[in-house]
Motif scaffolding. Structure first.
Motif, mmCIF file in Angstrom:
data_model
loop_
_atom_site.group_PDB
_atom_site.id
_atom_site.type_symbol
_atom_site.label_atom_id
_atom_site.label_comp_id
_atom_site.label_asym_id
_atom_site.label_seq_id
_atom_site.Cartn_x
_atom_site.Cartn_y
_atom_site.Cartn_z
ATOM 1 N N VAL A 373 0.906 -1.255 0.038
ATOM 2 C CA VAL A 373 0.084 -0.185 0.166
ATOM 3 C C VAL A 373 0.807 1.324 -0.286
ATOM 4 N N ASP A 374 0.793 2.251 -0.850
ATOM 5 C CA ASP A 374 1.427 3.394 -1.035
ATOM 6 C C ASP A 374 0.790 4.209 -0.327
ATOM 7 N N GLU A 375 1.671 4.767 0.748
ATOM 8 C CA GLU A 375 1.281 5.948 1.690
ATOM 9 C C GLU A 375 1.003 7.232 1.139
ATOM 10 N N GLN A 376 1.904 7.609 -0.030
ATOM 11 C CA GLN A 376 1.740 8.731 -0.645
ATOM 12 C C GLN A 376 0.583 8.711 -1.515
ATOM 13 N N SER A 382 -5.673 8.945 -4.215
ATOM 14 C CA SER A 382 -5.670 8.403 -5.726
ATOM 15 C C SER A 382 -5.705 7.076 -5.592
ATOM 16 N N GLY A 383 -6.763 6.482 -6.229
ATOM 17 C CA GLY A 383 -6.853 4.881 -6.218
ATOM 18 C C GLY A 383 -7.106 4.253 -4.988
ATOM 19 N N HIS A 384 -7.627 4.801 -3.963
ATOM 20 C CA HIS A 384 -8.171 4.044 -2.916
ATOM 21 C C HIS A 384 -9.422 4.016 -2.408
ATOM 22 N N ALA A 385 -10.143 3.211 -1.872
ATOM 23 C CA ALA A 385 -11.337 3.148 -1.464
ATOM 24 C C ALA A 385 -11.770 3.682 -0.362
#
Length: 386
Positions: A373-376, A382-385
């Motif tokens: 999972v990209d913290e930035q 962006s792209g996270h529900a």
């Protein structure tokens, strides 16, 4: 020849006993890291972004993982209807507490980010903690009570009478087993967070809490074994066993034995020792993996430990499924509480067809969602529900 007679009744009962164990272990392994990550949420994540990292690590997969719980419950209903009836009537309030936790979890996932209010989000974070802690605790308590025997009896017409209470389930040994369950799932959740999050504060805290949980798993599981050997009595069938006989638990005689009776299977069938050995060795491997930051190794070891601990209960109790503490003769066993020969065969055919499909689809989902999972990306929305 009738098709279902290709597999004899005795073998079908044994196959379904093994399948139930595998389904329950699969649920503990897959949904276990979800529950563990939920319990770690308020502690491993110190701010909103860190907690969203944790939520997004399990958000795409937690719902699919519960398929194994549905399969396990459905299999018990179809293959062992008397076990289903006794368990869901005797543990009724406990089951409601588990369901409350499992129902609140998706609500918390969906509602947590509806308002940009720290207090609002903090409340839902504790709901996610609750939805992980309560099922983990009660599942363990239930297994601990199964080992001790449950206060139920059967009338001659097979009516079930449960003479216990919810508070009666919360006995010292039951709570100890609940503690084992909580500790091992926190360990498993820590292994998952180490794998799915970037090397930052979340992973560092997860390793720290996971190391403590792994140690507790070893200590509490060992303590439970010592008490099972020295304090908690077991049960033994004292009459002739008809492995292919009718499903009537009252046709046998059972007596309660002194402590240590549940260890007789390990002496008779040495291969069953693989389950408790896996429980200890997996937890030790997970501890080392967390300290050495070996991500995949840690998750595999924690999964091995979870599977070993769950399967060791079945290995200890075989052929008992649920012994009765007030009327041992009414205890449910593999050989006298199953569905009919035809039902078990049809269910086996269905299982052989559909379980590989479920495994293949689940494997594909994890392959597609592989990566950290990209913290930035969460900071940029962006792209996270979640």
């Amino acid at each position: 020849m009738i098709l279902h007679q290709l597999v004899d009744y005795e073998s079908l009962r044994l196959i379904w006993w093994a399948l139930i164990g595998l389904l329950l272990a699969s649920y503990a392994i897959t949904d276990g890291f979800d529950l563990g990550a939920g319990m770690l949420l308020p502690f491993a994540g110190r701010d909103d972004v860190e907690r969203r990292v944790i939520i997004n690590s399990i958000g795409p997969v937690w719902e699919g993982n519960q398929v194994w719980l549905i399969l396990g419950g459905g299999a018990i209903f179809a293959a062992w209807p008397q076990l289903y009836a006794v368990a869901f009537s005797g543990f009724y309030l406990a089951m409601l507490a588990i369901l409350a936790g499992l129902i609140l979890r998706p609500v918390a996932f969906k509602f947590r980010s509806k308002r940009d209010d720290p207090r609002w989000r903090a409340r839902w974070d504790w709901v996610l903690f609750f939805s992980g802690f309560v099922p983990a605790l009660i599942f363990g308590v239930a297994l601990g009570n199964a080992l001790q025997g449950v206060p139920f009896r059967l009338a001659p017409d097979m009516r079930i009478f449960y003479d216990g209470s919810f508070l009666g389930l919360l006995n010292p040994f039951g709570l100890l087993c609940g503690g084992v369950s909580v500790a091992m799932l926190v360990m498993h959740g820590s292994a998952w967070l180490q794998l799915k999050t970037q090397q930052g504060p979340v992973a560092q805290r997860a390793r720290r809490y996971g190391s403590v949980a792994a140690l507790l798993t070893i200590v509490l599981y060992g303590l439970a074994g010592v008490l099972l050997w020295s304090y908690v009595g077991g049960y033994r069938i004292t009459s002739a066993i008809d492995m292919g006989g009718p499903s009537n638990p009252l046709l046998k005689t059972v007596e309660a034995h002194d402590a240590g009776a549940w260890f007789s299977n390990y002496a008779t069938h040495a291969w069953t020792l693989a389950a408790p050995v896996a429980g200890f060795a997996g937890a030790l491997g997970a501890l080392l993996g967390l300290r050495l930051r070996r991500e995949i190794f840690t998750l595999l070891c924690s999964a091995l430990s979870v599977a070993g601990i769950v399967l060791s209960v079945g290995a200890s109790m075989f052929p008992f499924l649920l012994p009765s503490s007030i009327d041992p003769h009414a205890s449910l066993t593999v050989w006298d509480s199953s569905s009919s020969h035809l039902t078990l065969f049809i269910m086996l055919v269905v299982t052989v067809i559909f379980v590989p499909i479920i495994v293949a689809y689940t494997s594909w989902v994890y392959h597609v969602l592989w990566g950290k999972v990209d913290e930035q990306a969460i900071r940029n929305e962006s792209g996270h529900a979640y």
